[in-house]
Design a protein around this motif. Structure first.
Motif, PDB file in Angstrom:
ATOM      1  N   ALA A  26       0.850  -1.183   0.000  1.00  0.00           N
ATOM      2  CA  ALA A  26       0.000   0.000   0.000  1.00  0.00           C
ATOM      3  C   ALA A  26       0.890   1.238   0.000  1.00  0.00           C
ATOM      4  O   ALA A  26       1.862   1.316   0.745  1.00  0.00           O
ATOM      5  CB  ALA A  26      -0.918  -0.009   1.211  1.00  0.00           C
ATOM      6  N   ARG A  27       0.535   2.178  -0.866  1.00  0.00           N
ATOM      7  CA  ARG A  27       1.393   3.343  -1.006  1.00  0.00           C
ATOM      8  C   ARG A  27       0.526   4.576  -1.196  1.00  0.00           C
ATOM      9  O   ARG A  27      -0.383   4.587  -2.011  1.00  0.00           O
ATOM     10  CB  ARG A  27       2.325   3.148  -2.211  1.00  0.00           C
ATOM     11  N   LEU A  28       0.815   5.587  -0.438  1.00  0.00           N
ATOM     12  CA  LEU A  28       0.111   6.847  -0.580  1.00  0.00           C
ATOM     13  C   LEU A  28       1.087   7.930  -0.159  1.00  0.00           C
ATOM     14  O   LEU A  28       1.353   8.114   1.028  1.00  0.00           O
ATOM     15  CB  LEU A  28      -1.144   6.882   0.292  1.00  0.00           C
ATOM     16  N   VAL A  29       1.676   8.595  -1.143  1.00  0.00           N
ATOM     17  CA  VAL A  29       2.712   9.583  -0.860  1.00  0.00           C
ATOM     18  C   VAL A  29       2.054  10.908  -0.501  1.00  0.00           C
ATOM     19  O   VAL A  29       1.116  11.342  -1.158  1.00  0.00           O
ATOM     20  CB  VAL A  29       3.647   9.758  -2.080  1.00  0.00           C
ATOM     21  N   GLY A  30       2.575  11.551   0.540  1.00  0.00           N
ATOM     22  CA  GLY A  30       2.063  12.867   0.903  1.00  0.00           C
ATOM     23  C   GLY A  30       0.847  12.776   1.804  1.00  0.00           C
ATOM     24  O   GLY A  30       0.270  11.707   2.035  1.00  0.00           O
ATOM     25  N   ASP A  69       0.822   0.188  -7.765  1.00  0.00           N
ATOM     26  CA  ASP A  69       0.737   0.592  -6.356  1.00  0.00           C
ATOM     27  C   ASP A  69      -0.679   0.371  -5.828  1.00  0.00           C
ATOM     28  O   ASP A  69      -1.656   0.609  -6.533  1.00  0.00           O
ATOM     29  CB  ASP A  69       1.110   2.064  -6.191  1.00  0.00           C
ATOM     30  N   ARG A  70      -0.753  -0.084  -4.581  1.00  0.00           N
ATOM     31  CA  ARG A  70      -2.056  -0.328  -3.955  1.00  0.00           C
ATOM     32  C   ARG A  70      -2.383   0.809  -3.001  1.00  0.00           C
ATOM     33  O   ARG A  70      -1.540   1.230  -2.208  1.00  0.00           O
ATOM     34  CB  ARG A  70      -2.056  -1.669  -3.207  1.00  0.00           C
ATOM     35  N   LEU A  71      -3.613   1.279  -3.067  1.00  0.00           N
ATOM     36  CA  LEU A  71      -4.069   2.295  -2.130  1.00  0.00           C
ATOM     37  C   LEU A  71      -4.292   1.656  -0.763  1.00  0.00           C
ATOM     38  O   LEU A  71      -4.549   0.451  -0.675  1.00  0.00           O
ATOM     39  CB  LEU A  71      -5.370   2.934  -2.614  1.00  0.00           C
ATOM     40  N   PRO A  72      -4.196   2.431   0.316  1.00  0.00           N
ATOM     41  CA  PRO A  72      -4.567   1.887   1.630  1.00  0.00           C
ATOM     42  C   PRO A  72      -6.007   1.389   1.613  1.00  0.00           C
ATOM     43  O   PRO A  72      -6.793   1.743   0.727  1.00  0.00           O
ATOM     44  CB  PRO A  72      -4.407   3.099   2.562  1.00  0.00           C
ATOM     45  N   GLY A  73      -6.356   0.582   2.599  1.00  0.00           N
ATOM     46  CA  GLY A  73      -7.718   0.051   2.694  1.00  0.00           C
ATOM     47  C   GLY A  73      -8.747   1.159   2.811  1.00  0.00           C
ATOM     48  O   GLY A  73      -8.444   2.287   3.229  1.00  0.00           O
ATOM     49  N   GLU A  74      -9.975   0.818   2.450  1.00  0.00           N
ATOM     50  CA  GLU A  74     -11.038   1.825   2.443  1.00  0.00           C
ATOM     51  C   GLU A  74     -11.237   2.480   3.812  1.00  0.00           C
ATOM     52  O   GLU A  74     -11.400   3.693   3.911  1.00  0.00           O
ATOM     53  CB  GLU A  74     -12.359   1.185   1.979  1.00  0.00           C
ATOM     54  N   GLU A 126      -9.111   2.856   6.340  1.00  0.00           N
ATOM     55  CA  GLU A 126      -7.991   3.742   6.667  1.00  0.00           C
ATOM     56  C   GLU A 126      -8.021   5.019   5.822  1.00  0.00           C
ATOM     57  O   GLU A 126      -7.861   6.131   6.342  1.00  0.00           O
ATOM     58  CB  GLU A 126      -6.664   3.010   6.453  1.00  0.00           C
ATOM     59  N   LEU A 127      -8.234   4.837   4.515  1.00  0.00           N
ATOM     60  CA  LEU A 127      -8.193   5.998   3.621  1.00  0.00           C
ATOM     61  C   LEU A 127      -9.359   6.948   3.887  1.00  0.00           C
ATOM     62  O   LEU A 127      -9.188   8.177   3.889  1.00  0.00           O
ATOM     63  CB  LEU A 127      -8.204   5.526   2.166  1.00  0.00           C
ATOM     64  N   ALA A 128     -10.545   6.403   4.140  1.00  0.00           N
ATOM     65  CA  ALA A 128     -11.700   7.252   4.434  1.00  0.00           C
ATOM     66  C   ALA A 128     -11.456   8.048   5.719  1.00  0.00           C
ATOM     67  O   ALA A 128     -11.803   9.236   5.809  1.00  0.00           O
ATOM     68  CB  ALA A 128     -12.965   6.403   4.555  1.00  0.00           C
ATOM     69  N   ALA A 129     -10.835   7.401   6.719  1.00  0.00           N
ATOM     70  CA  ALA A 129     -10.554   8.101   7.978  1.00  0.00           C
ATOM     71  C   ALA A 129      -9.556   9.228   7.757  1.00  0.00           C
ATOM     72  O   ALA A 129      -9.711  10.332   8.302  1.00  0.00           O
ATOM     73  CB  ALA A 129     -10.037   7.106   9.014  1.00  0.00           C
ATOM     74  N   ARG A 130      -8.530   8.964   6.961  1.00  0.00           N
ATOM     75  CA  ARG A 130      -7.517   9.999   6.708  1.00  0.00           C
ATOM     76  C   ARG A 130      -8.100  11.169   5.937  1.00  0.00           C
ATOM     77  O   ARG A 130      -7.660  12.305   6.082  1.00  0.00           O
ATOM     78  CB  ARG A 130      -6.331   9.386   5.956  1.00  0.00           C
ATOM     79  N   GLY A 171     -11.313  12.004   6.128  1.00  0.00           N
ATOM     80  CA  GLY A 171     -12.425  12.574   6.862  1.00  0.00           C
ATOM     81  C   GLY A 171     -13.753  12.472   6.136  1.00  0.00           C
ATOM     82  O   GLY A 171     -14.597  13.369   6.214  1.00  0.00           O
ATOM     83  N   VAL A 172     -13.935  11.370   5.399  1.00  0.00           N
ATOM     84  CA  VAL A 172     -15.189  11.165   4.665  1.00  0.00           C
ATOM     85  C   VAL A 172     -15.743   9.787   4.999  1.00  0.00           C
ATOM     86  O   VAL A 172     -15.053   8.943   5.583  1.00  0.00           O
ATOM     87  CB  VAL A 172     -14.987  11.270   3.130  1.00  0.00           C
ATOM     88  N   SER A 173     -16.984   9.567   4.627  1.00  0.00           N
ATOM     89  CA  SER A 173     -17.582   8.244   4.817  1.00  0.00           C
ATOM     90  C   SER A 173     -17.020   7.283   3.774  1.00  0.00           C
ATOM     91  O   SER A 173     -16.519   7.691   2.717  1.00  0.00           O
ATOM     92  CB  SER A 173     -19.110   8.322   4.659  1.00  0.00           C
ATOM     93  N   ARG A 174     -17.098   5.986   4.093  1.00  0.00           N
ATOM     94  CA  ARG A 174     -16.637   4.993   3.119  1.00  0.00           C
ATOM     95  C   ARG A 174     -17.491   5.033   1.857  1.00  0.00           C
ATOM     96  O   ARG A 174     -16.998   4.743   0.762  1.00  0.00           O
ATOM     97  CB  ARG A 174     -16.652   3.600   3.754  1.00  0.00           C
ATOM     98  N   MET A 175     -18.747   5.406   1.983  1.00  0.00           N
ATOM     99  CA  MET A 175     -19.613   5.505   0.810  1.00  0.00           C
ATOM    100  C   MET A 175     -19.110   6.594  -0.146  1.00  0.00           C
ATOM    101  O   MET A 175     -19.065   6.393  -1.369  1.00  0.00           O
ATOM    102  CB  MET A 175     -21.057   5.806   1.238  1.00  0.00           C
ATOM    103  N   THR A 176     -18.690   7.740   0.414  1.00  0.00           N
ATOM    104  CA  THR A 176     -18.151   8.820  -0.433  1.00  0.00           C
ATOM    105  C   THR A 176     -16.863   8.373  -1.105  1.00  0.00           C
ATOM    106  O   THR A 176     -16.648   8.613  -2.297  1.00  0.00           O
ATOM    107  CB  THR A 176     -17.899  10.075   0.420  1.00  0.00           C
ATOM    108  N   LEU A 177     -15.995   7.709  -0.342  1.00  0.00           N
ATOM    109  CA  LEU A 177     -14.739   7.218  -0.914  1.00  0.00           C
ATOM    110  C   LEU A 177     -15.018   6.207  -2.016  1.00  0.00           C
ATOM    111  O   LEU A 177     -14.395   6.254  -3.086  1.00  0.00           O
ATOM    112  CB  LEU A 177     -13.884   6.584   0.183  1.00  0.00           C
TER     113      LEU A 177
END
Length: 266
Positions: free
Chosen positions: A6-10, A44-49, A51-55, A57-63
């Motif tokens: 999982a990779r998410l730069v910045g 590259d793999r994005l972080p899990g839904e 984790e990414l939604a929390a970072r 600040g949105v709901s998993r549905m929006t993500l």
């Protein structure tokens, strides 16, 4: 696809509220910019839904709405299962039908190495469709050449072409540009073509050759190509992987047709 961590730069952006731009659109733009800027690379793999939604600040549905749009546009590939996730897709190859450039030339323009694996090279009786296109009688001999075309290491198209029964054609090198072969050996360079595009579903044999699942979508391009004299020189049914190839056609405005009953100036 599952080999990269999982990779998410910045730092994810602070989403702007009250701007009229929905949160999911802001997420899409951020990910597109990160990919275009080289911060995230194909595979590259994005972080899990969660984790990414929390970072963000949105709901998993929006993500999920943002990820679904990017998947539809071919930017992301989503793989189910525990070891799956959302991965950055390989960029699609642009294939421009406008100029009648063959696959080899299209790959050269994209700075990719074109390869061909020959499945069939034989003289066969013309089917009704091939006969009509090549202006011969059904059952007349025509040359069939079927090839899996690859860009880099990835199979992206399954080409099946029929040619007039040109002497010595099947003894030539069939691994490169067949259009160059028609031009160089037979003075039959394709100059114009009529092409029809249809979405289809991959059959099991086609899927196996292209390294995809049966039932996956494919784009069928049915083409009749003509030499400068108007002689038909190829009838083809090519299957492209739409996840790897993007078909484009440039168009322009031509002079309007004269009204009925009035001759156009010559």
């Amino acid at each position: 696809m599952t080999g990269h961590h999982a990779r998410l730069v910045g730092t994810p952006p602070e989403l702007e509220r009250g701007t009229g731009v929905p949160a999911h659109v802001q997420i899409e733009r951020w990910l597109l910019d990160a990919i275009a800027g080289g911060e995230m690379e194909p595979g590259d793999r994005l972080p899990g839904e969660r984790e990414l939604a929390a970072r963000l600040g949105v709901s998993r549905m929006t993500l999920r709405q943002a990820l679904a749009t990017l998947e539809r546009d071919g930017v992301l590939v989503r793989v189910p299962g525990r070891r799956g996730g959302a991965f950055v897709a390989e960029p699609r190859i642009e294939c421009d039908l406008t100029g009648l450039a063959g696959f080899t030339e299209q790959m050269r323009r994209a700075h990719l190495r074109a390869a061909a694996r020959i499945l069939v090279a034989a003289t066969v009786p013309a089917s009704p469709a091939a006969a009509a296109a090549l202006e011969v009688s059904p059952g007349d001999p025509v040359h069939e050449v079927a090839r899996v075309r690859s860009a880099g290491q990835t199979p992206v198209a399954l080409e099946r072409s029929f040619f007039p029964a040109l002497p010595g054609f099947l003894e030539q090198d069939l691994g490169g540009s067949l259009y160059a072969l028609l031009a160089g050996h037979y003075d039959l360079a394709p100059r114009t073509a009529v092409e029809h595009l249809d979405p289809v579903i991959a059959a099991a044999a086609e899927a196996a050759e292209l390294g995809i699942e049966p039932g996956a979508p494919l784009m069928l391009i049915e083409r009749t190509a003509y030499a400068e004299t108007g002689t038909p020189v190829e009838y083809a049914r090519d299957l492209f992987r739409p996840d790897r190839v993007r078909i484009s056609v440039r168009s322009g405005v031509s002079a309007p047709a004269p009204p009925p009953g009035r001759r156009a100036d010559r």
